[in-house]
Design an enzyme around this catalytic site. Structure first.
Site: not given
Length: 175
Positions: A59, A61, A89, A92
């Site tokens: 992701h 992040e 999420c 993360c």
């Protein structure tokens, strides 16, 4: 929040939106993240790479945090701020907590998997050993529109592909 902090937040969120464009160009969900030091220096950048890298942890992040850790040669990213176009999420959020950043700034809320208040409240647990300053809704409209346009386009492409497949099947059965 001071006006200068708000302007700084918007500046870095625009940078994160530009990184989201890189994800979209690769066929990824357009999410971008930028990690900024206390001095205002970009120390990490990321955009979604899960599909390209076949990595469920890639992701935006996580990519930005990894880059920041490598750059600083430290897994603790003290006093840094992470700007991300979409509410993180739970995965993360966990990485953000362990990195010990000072601030998290995000654009659009994620009502399906957001862990910073929209769906889950990851950082609200008083037992957490690190408190993070959170600012949500920075350039929310631009961030939301980018994601909405992407998914609208993707649904149209899927519909078109399904119709093409049906046409091919009908053509073969008519032969």
């Amino acid at each position: 929040m001071t006006e200068s902090q708000q302007q700084l937040d918007e500046q870095f969120m625009r940078h994160a939106l530009m990184l989201a464009d890189k994800a979209e160009a690769l066929g990824e969900i357009p999410v971008g993240a930028v990690l900024v030091s206390e001095e205002g220096e970009i120390i990490g950048e990321g955009w979604n790479l899960s599909i390209i890298d076949s990595d469920p942890t890639a992701h935006a992040e996580i990519v930005a945090l990894r880059q920041g850790g490598q750059r600083l040669q430290n897994y603790r990213l003290l006093n840094a701020t992470l700007y991300v176009t979409l509410e993180p999420c739970t995965m993360c959020a966990g990485a953000i907590l362990h990195s010990r950043i000072k601030r998290l700034v995000f654009g659009a809320a994620d009502y399906k998997t957001g862990a910073v208040g929209s769906r889950f409240h990851f950082f609200d647990d008083y037992k957490m050993n690190h408190a993070i300053e959170i600012t949500g809704g920075v350039l929310q409209q631009e961030c939301s529109e980018k994601l909405s346009a992407f998914f609208q386009k993707r649904r149209a492409q899927q519909k078109e592909a399904k119709l093409a497949q049906q046409l091919m099947t009908e053509t073969k059965s008519d032969s």
